[in-house]
Design a protein around this motif. Sequence first.
Motif, mmCIF file in Angstrom:
data_model
loop_
_atom_site.group_PDB
_atom_site.id
_atom_site.type_symbol
_atom_site.label_atom_id
_atom_site.label_comp_id
_atom_site.label_asym_id
_atom_site.label_seq_id
_atom_site.Cartn_x
_atom_site.Cartn_y
_atom_site.Cartn_z
ATOM 1 N N THR A 107 0.888 -1.352 0.038
ATOM 2 C CA THR A 107 0.207 -0.286 0.246
ATOM 3 C C THR A 107 0.686 1.265 -0.237
ATOM 4 N N PHE A 108 2.017 1.299 0.812
ATOM 5 C CA PHE A 108 3.018 2.380 0.955
ATOM 6 C C PHE A 108 4.114 2.612 1.050
ATOM 7 N N GLU A 109 5.080 3.457 -0.337
ATOM 8 C CA GLU A 109 6.408 3.246 -0.304
ATOM 9 C C GLU A 109 7.167 4.165 0.984
ATOM 10 N N GLY A 110 6.298 4.379 1.793
ATOM 11 C CA GLY A 110 7.257 5.459 2.895
ATOM 12 C C GLY A 110 8.036 5.117 3.479
ATOM 13 N N GLU A 111 8.933 5.677 4.514
ATOM 14 C CA GLU A 111 9.970 4.776 5.735
ATOM 15 C C GLU A 111 8.992 4.635 6.739
ATOM 16 N N LYS A 112 7.946 5.591 7.175
ATOM 17 C CA LYS A 112 7.652 5.157 8.475
ATOM 18 C C LYS A 112 5.429 5.196 8.431
ATOM 19 N N LEU A 113 5.566 4.376 9.182
ATOM 20 C CA LEU A 113 3.050 4.262 9.830
ATOM 21 C C LEU A 113 3.866 4.619 11.342
ATOM 22 N N GLU A 114 2.713 5.454 11.193
ATOM 23 C CA GLU A 114 2.830 6.042 12.215
ATOM 24 C C GLU A 114 0.865 5.819 13.400
ATOM 25 N N PHE A 115 1.069 4.883 14.142
ATOM 26 C CA PHE A 115 -0.263 4.742 14.739
ATOM 27 C C PHE A 115 -0.409 5.271 16.432
ATOM 28 N N LYS A 116 -1.437 6.747 16.128
ATOM 29 C CA LYS A 116 -0.908 7.567 16.892
ATOM 30 C C LYS A 116 -1.639 7.533 18.473
ATOM 31 N N ALA A 117 -1.596 8.108 19.576
ATOM 32 C CA ALA A 117 -2.210 7.576 20.275
ATOM 33 C C ALA A 117 -4.050 7.820 20.280
ATOM 34 N N GLU A 118 -4.187 7.435 20.714
ATOM 35 C CA GLU A 118 -6.014 7.010 21.010
ATOM 36 C C GLU A 118 -6.842 7.348 19.579
#
Length: 931
Positions: free
Chosen positions: A820-831
């Motif tokens: 899906t994603f070609e970037g280097e970082k996925l962020e699952f943010k708080a709450e």
Amino acid sequence: MAESAVSFLVNQLAALIQEERQLLGSLDKNFMYIHDQLELMRHFLQGADAEDGNPQLQAWVKQVREVAYDAEDAIDTFMLQLANLCAEDVFCCCVQEIYIFLKKLGVRHNIASDLENIKGRVTNIFEARERYQIKNVAPLRSRSTLLFDGRNDALLVDEAKLVGIDRPKELLIKELLDDETRLKAVSVWGMGGSGKSTLVKRIYEDERVKGKFQCHAWITVSRSVPIMELLKDLIRKLPDEIKELMPQDLKQEVELKELVKKFLSERQYIIVFDDVWRTDSWDALKHALPDKNMSSRVVLTTRILDVANLASRTEYPGCVHEMEALSDEDSCKLLCNKTGNETIPRHLKDSANGILDKCKGLPLAIDVVGGLLAMKDKNNIEEWSTVCSYLNTKLHGYSDNLERIRQVLLLGYYDLPYDLRTCLLYLSIFPEDHMIDYMILIRLWIAEGFVQGKERLTKEEVALRYLEVLINRSLIQVAERYPDGRVKLCRIHDIVHEILVSKSNELNIVSTGIGRDSELPDKVRRLAIRTSVDSGHLEINRLKYLRSLILTVSEYSLFESFSSELQFESFLSELLSGSRKLLKVLDLRDAPLGKIPNEVFKLYHLTHLSLRGTEVKVIPESIGQLLCLETLDLKHTQVISLPIEILKLKRLRHLLVYKYNSETVDYDRPFDCAQTFKAPYKIGCLSSLQKLCYIEADQMGDTTIVREIGKLTQLRRLCIRKLKREDGKDFCSSLKKLTELRSLNVGSIGEDEIIELQDALDFKFLRTLCLAGRLEKVPQWIPSLQSLTQVVLRHNKLSNDPLESLQDLPSLASLVLHATFEGEKLEFKAEKFQRLKTLLIRSLNGLRKIVVEKCTMPNLDELFLGDCKLVELPIDFEHLNKLQYFQINNMAKNFVEGLEDQKRSEGSNWKLAHVLNIVVSVDGEPRWRYL
């Protein structure tokens, strides 16, 4: 059940009189008379079915049922003959017009004669009631019990609220996980309805058990499944590597056993054989189970003590666990769970205690009676007291617990409204322990005419409510759910199945089988072929008035009966040609069929045609003759295009034409995994369509199909492939008109082709979204989808983190990110992701880091991570407190080694120590497990 037949006919007559009054002419009065007399009988019949002990009443009820059936036959024959005449009426010459006119007079004369006969029978039956002083019987079911009553909410209890199984569960898990290296067999023995399968299912699904063994399989044996089918089922449920070892021409039982044995010899396994009835079944299966001192385990459930003793005391080390009745306390607790009470209200205690006393601690009996009581008014003592009195009367003198369960199940059946009784009895078409696709069942109910739209709900929505009521009353069991909790597969308890088959045969709802041992009624209305077919014993005279032909027989048994496609086609042609062409349902799933017999296209009344899993390649132009068709199921066939004549089928609601070219799950399939179909350009005229899968958007460069889809405003599910970027404007314009969509599956013509979906769209009811193909960015309308529960993003090549657009979706339960994603970082943010339960991240080749902040994904239960180049795990994984299962596949070598080093160095303080089951695999083989 006579009430069901009469009610169905009354509704049919009313519709016919309203729609065809001009066509009927003078016949209208006879139709009205029959309608009115049957309407008078309907209320009387509501309580009559439960009076098994009154032979005079039951004989009268049988007469009512048969005259209702005969009236339905007369009406449908009349409509068929008129339809045939209309098909002939294509010439304008006087001779032809006179010919047609005379034939119509003949048809009218025939139906007039039939109606006079039926009218006389109806009059005699009505007079017989008074002559023999047959009195009205008050129905057991309260008249206040309505399908859409608010008390339905009390039925939606948590399935996890099981009682009385914690202690035996822990004892048996201890037995399975001990240090014994030899193969052990653990048998759970008890009568039907005592909770054997429920207990073993909870053990089998326990993460401690899952993590202990490399291979897991659950096989339902039952009484009539051939050993070859059981072995094939076992192979299907074992890891995919065994399929690679299986030659195409492997057909002998001994060869299958050797294949299974060789595969399992190198692995630690646990296999459950559920519902084993005979010692010879166990004798046949055990030879496929190797004992290589790897601590493998076999679990059996059985009603037969000899089976349990043979497996667990004579041939293998192990134990036999005998199911015990629930204690008084647990019985009361289970009843409270089912009725939605914390405790039994004081004013209902006497009735509740009397009911529980009759249930004798049997879980299935308490489940069913609890589901029934949940529909009653808790403020009305009389309703609970009536149930108690009924059980006292019916169970007086019975000491056999199995008979007690049967009587309680019959109570649950008699308490249903008539339309739900019919729907429940119809489930006898399926073999014992069959896994039933809920949507197939719903379509069959509708095709049979058992379900009508109500209160602004479609037929499908009403049918789903029916299914939920039957589940909540424990008359149907849920076998599998979608991540958002919706039913996917269901099944019937074997004791319930026995009762349904018996009742269905008695009332001529469904007949089963064609063979030497089959006893068919004089007029078979629905024929379900559930075992091998003996075409030499085909009694055509009994099948003249056949309304439904349904194949639920196993593929192995079919090929055992018919050596070739031509032989099966000949059998089918003979059966259909001998009937009066009144068939409404023809379901030939998995039949050895390569061509549709011409007789099929003469079935004017046909509403449901399923050729799923057959080898059919071509749909002929004569499909246009099936003007009543509502479902055409061509899933897993070879069909790739439809003739223009399909556009004549204005009643068509479900059109399924696709085949997956890969057996793997959706998120693991190659980009172009689905075989699609080419539709006629004017498909927009099929305005009743609710389900359309998988249609090709690009047909020789023409974009007409994309625009036509906008005319299908009743669509609930749309699967479309081969979209081009230039289709975007027209496609979005069409989507804006599809306000009823629940599921949308979109794919581009190639991995690098951009899907243009940036227009503002509003889907109030959309639950499932799959986008396969390149996206410049996540469509701006996705964050507004309040009902969205499942998102699958595949091969999208996004440069920006897609989680920002998904993190606030309030209902999201399942998320798949595959390439899906070609970037280097996925962020699952708080709450964020507050309701997410399942997460899969796969083939994100640029990914180096995942950030998991505190209080994100608080309900995450399953996590799958594979084919990524992560350097390390997120440092805040310990905040995923509910994570039960974590699977890591084909990750970089330094990632796996780093994880192993981290586990060794941190010991009990390891950040993943709270996860019950972790599986790390390389090239499909488990490398290590953490339990």
